[in-house]
Design a protein around this motif. Structure first.
Motif, short mmCIF file in Angstrom:
data_model
loop_
_atom_site.label_atom_id
_atom_site.label_comp_id
_atom_site.label_asym_id
_atom_site.label_seq_id
_atom_site.Cartn_x
_atom_site.Cartn_y
_atom_site.Cartn_z
N MET A 21 0.82 -1.21 0.00
CA MET A 21 0.00 0.00 0.00
C MET A 21 0.86 1.27 0.00
O MET A 21 0.36 2.35 -0.27
CB MET A 21 -0.92 0.02 1.22
CG MET A 21 -1.83 -1.19 1.34
SD MET A 21 -2.83 -1.41 -0.13
CE MET A 21 -3.47 -3.03 0.15
N ILE A 22 2.15 1.12 0.29
CA ILE A 22 3.07 2.25 0.27
C ILE A 22 3.73 2.24 -1.10
O ILE A 22 4.70 1.52 -1.34
CB ILE A 22 4.11 2.16 1.40
CG1 ILE A 22 3.40 2.04 2.74
CG2 ILE A 22 5.04 3.36 1.36
CD1 ILE A 22 4.32 1.69 3.89
N LYS A 23 3.20 3.02 -2.01
CA LYS A 23 3.64 3.01 -3.41
C LYS A 23 4.80 3.97 -3.65
O LYS A 23 4.88 5.04 -3.06
CB LYS A 23 2.48 3.41 -4.33
CG LYS A 23 1.28 2.50 -4.25
CD LYS A 23 1.57 1.17 -4.86
CE LYS A 23 0.28 0.34 -4.92
NZ LYS A 23 0.54 -1.02 -5.24
N ILE A 24 5.67 3.54 -4.55
CA ILE A 24 6.75 4.38 -5.05
C ILE A 24 6.32 4.82 -6.44
O ILE A 24 5.95 3.98 -7.26
CB ILE A 24 8.07 3.58 -5.10
CG1 ILE A 24 8.47 3.18 -3.68
CG2 ILE A 24 9.17 4.39 -5.77
CD1 ILE A 24 9.57 2.16 -3.61
N PRO A 25 6.34 6.13 -6.72
CA PRO A 25 5.89 6.58 -8.04
C PRO A 25 6.62 5.87 -9.17
O PRO A 25 7.84 5.78 -9.18
CB PRO A 25 6.22 8.08 -8.04
CG PRO A 25 6.31 8.45 -6.60
CD PRO A 25 6.80 7.23 -5.88
N VAL A 31 5.25 -0.21 -8.10
CA VAL A 31 6.44 -0.54 -7.32
C VAL A 31 6.13 -0.11 -5.90
O VAL A 31 5.67 1.00 -5.66
CB VAL A 31 7.69 0.19 -7.86
CG1 VAL A 31 8.90 -0.14 -7.02
CG2 VAL A 31 7.92 -0.18 -9.32
N ALA A 32 6.36 -1.00 -4.94
CA ALA A 32 5.97 -0.71 -3.57
C ALA A 32 6.97 -1.33 -2.60
O ALA A 32 7.93 -1.98 -2.99
CB ALA A 32 4.57 -1.25 -3.31
N LEU A 33 6.71 -1.12 -1.33
CA LEU A 33 7.56 -1.65 -0.27
C LEU A 33 7.04 -3.02 0.18
O LEU A 33 6.81 -3.26 1.35
CB LEU A 33 7.60 -0.67 0.90
CG LEU A 33 8.16 0.71 0.58
CD1 LEU A 33 8.14 1.58 1.82
CD2 LEU A 33 9.56 0.62 0.02
N ASP A 34 6.87 -3.92 -0.78
CA ASP A 34 6.28 -5.22 -0.46
C ASP A 34 7.29 -6.35 -0.38
O ASP A 34 6.93 -7.47 -0.03
CB ASP A 34 5.20 -5.57 -1.48
CG ASP A 34 5.72 -5.65 -2.90
OD1 ASP A 34 6.84 -5.17 -3.16
OD2 ASP A 34 5.00 -6.18 -3.76
N VAL A 35 8.57 -6.11 -0.65
CA VAL A 35 9.52 -7.21 -0.68
C VAL A 35 10.40 -7.31 0.58
O VAL A 35 10.93 -8.36 0.87
CB VAL A 35 10.39 -7.15 -1.96
CG1 VAL A 35 11.42 -6.05 -1.88
CG2 VAL A 35 11.05 -8.47 -2.22
N PHE A 36 10.51 -6.22 1.34
CA PHE A 36 11.40 -6.30 2.50
C PHE A 36 10.97 -7.36 3.52
O PHE A 36 11.84 -8.00 4.12
CB PHE A 36 11.61 -4.93 3.15
CG PHE A 36 10.53 -4.46 4.07
CD1 PHE A 36 10.54 -4.82 5.40
CD2 PHE A 36 9.51 -3.66 3.60
CE1 PHE A 36 9.53 -4.39 6.25
CE2 PHE A 36 8.52 -3.22 4.43
CZ PHE A 36 8.52 -3.59 5.77
N PRO A 37 9.67 -7.64 3.72
CA PRO A 37 9.33 -8.74 4.63
C PRO A 37 9.84 -10.10 4.12
O PRO A 37 10.21 -10.96 4.91
CB PRO A 37 7.81 -8.71 4.69
CG PRO A 37 7.43 -7.32 4.32
CD PRO A 37 8.45 -6.91 3.32
#
Length: 163
Positions: A21-25, A31-37
């Motif tokens: 849900m935290i999108k990078i333009p 593209v989002a912060l979905d891979v760090f977990p």
């Protein structure tokens, strides 16, 4: 033991969806912060577990975003699983190499099939956003892993040894 593992992986997969849900333009796609977990899971629970979190996390985040690239998200999920697995395998021996390979793989190598599936313009349009997203996700994971590693224990804990 298995209950803790399944709970941890479910929690990290859910965190992946929240990170989505935290999108990078981005010019193209999402593209989002979905891979760090998934990177965290690969180090704390093993490379295979991290690969599962990476694949399922990507599919769930794509679902939440409306599958903007359609069925190609399944290819991306496989690529994500492979990249996270490699990160998990390399991290314990060389954190810098693992991080650099993940960033390069996720930013420049993973989108290569889309040159043939879509066009070169898509590749050129998505690489800058993927590079920024990969760096941010990797930095967050590198900061979180040492702080979370004390929460994950395998085998006999110190408390059980005293009993």
């Amino acid at each position: 033991m298995k209950g803790k593992l399944v709970s941890g992986l479910a929690m990290l997969t859910a965190l992946s969806v929240v990170g989505a849900m935290i999108k990078i333009p981005a010019i193209v796609g999402s593209v989002a912060l979905d891979v760090f977990p998934a990177l965290v899971a690969a180090v704390l629970f093993g490379a295979g577990a991290g690969a599962l979190v990476g694949a399922f996390g990507h599919l769930l985040s794509a679902l939440a975003g409306g599958f903007p690239l359609g069925p190609m998200h399944f290819l991306i999920a496989v690529e994500m699983a492979v990249l996270v697995w490699v990160f998990g395998r390399l991290y314990k021996n060389n954190k810098i190499l693992a991080s650099v390979l993940f960033i390069i793989g996720n930013s420049f190598v993973a989108p290569l099939p889309f040159i043939y599936l879509m066009n070169a313009g898509f590749y050129v349009g998505i690489v800058p956003s993927l590079l920024i997203g990969s760096i941010i996700n990797t930095v967050i994971a590198l900061v979180a892993i040492p702080r979370l590693s004390s929460l994950v224990t395998f085998g006999i804990s110190k408390r059980e040894e005293k009993i």
